[in-house]
Design a protein around this motif. Structure first.
Motif, PDB file in Angstrom:
ATOM      1  N   SER A  38       1.479  -1.096   0.365  1.00 33.84           N
ATOM      2  CA  SER A  38      -0.001  -0.010  -0.294  1.00 33.84           C
ATOM      3  C   SER A  38       1.245   1.770  -0.226  1.00 33.84           C
ATOM      4  O   SER A  38       1.766   1.595   0.393  1.00 33.84           O
ATOM      5  N   GLU A  66      -1.779  -2.594   5.935  1.00 35.72           N
ATOM      6  CA  GLU A  66      -2.934  -1.447   5.562  1.00 35.72           C
ATOM      7  C   GLU A  66      -2.646  -0.879   7.347  1.00 35.72           C
ATOM      8  O   GLU A  66      -1.845  -1.115   8.018  1.00 35.72           O
ATOM      9  N   THR A  96      -5.310   0.610   9.759  1.00 32.01           N
ATOM     10  CA  THR A  96      -6.392   1.092  10.035  1.00 32.01           C
ATOM     11  C   THR A  96      -5.849   2.045  11.064  1.00 32.01           C
ATOM     12  O   THR A  96      -5.154   2.566  12.125  1.00 32.01           O
TER      13      THR A  96
END
Length: 153
Positions: A11, A142, A144
């Motif tokens: 990412s 990710e 979060t």
């Protein structure tokens, strides 16, 4: 902060200091995408980002730039005058900052480049504090909890 690129491996995020949500990477693209003088350097950086998305944020794609205690790196690792500064958090997560033309030996000698690196260093410090407190979590590729946070840098 916003997602710039997403793949099975990695990412790519970018930070934003603007109220309109424009990210630092978007500013970099706006400045250099159509710049004839540095187009080859720009294309090399974009190709490196595509490789990172395809293969993961492997160390070989990054030139360490900051201090030994931070994750600041530059793309590309060799060749050209144009640099994009980023934070390589892991092989799955990269946070893109801004960059520019490096006409000096060390980024510290150029106030603009020094500012981009300092912004990333301050952001990383605050990010790490929020990771320790549990407000933000790293889950594979990710981050979060980051979308709802506003960091004061």
């Amino acid at each position: 902060m916003g997602i710039i690129g997403l793949s099975d491996k990695t990412s790519l995020y970018s930070i934003s200091f603007e109220m309109d949500g424009t990210t630092e990477f978007e500013k970099f693209v706006e400045e250099f995408e159509m710049n004839a003088t540095y187009n080859r350097d720009y294309q090399r950086i974009i190709a490196a980002l595509q490789a990172i998305l395809r293969l993961g944020a492997l160390e070989r794609f990054f030139r360490p730039e900051g201090k030994m205690t931070d994750s600041v790196a530059a793309i590309p690792i060799k060749g050209g005058k144009l640099r994009l500064y980023c934070l390589r958090i892991s092989e799955q997560i990269v946070i893109l900052g801004n960059g520019g033309i490096k006409n000096v030996q060390n980024y510290e000698e150029d106030p603009r480049l020094f500012g981009y690196v300092m912004d990333l260093q301050r952001f990383e410090k605050i990010l790490n504090e929020n990771l320790e407190k549990g407000y933000v979590r790293i889950e594979e590729k990710e981050l979060t909890g980051i979308d709802d946070l506003v960091f004061e840098i």
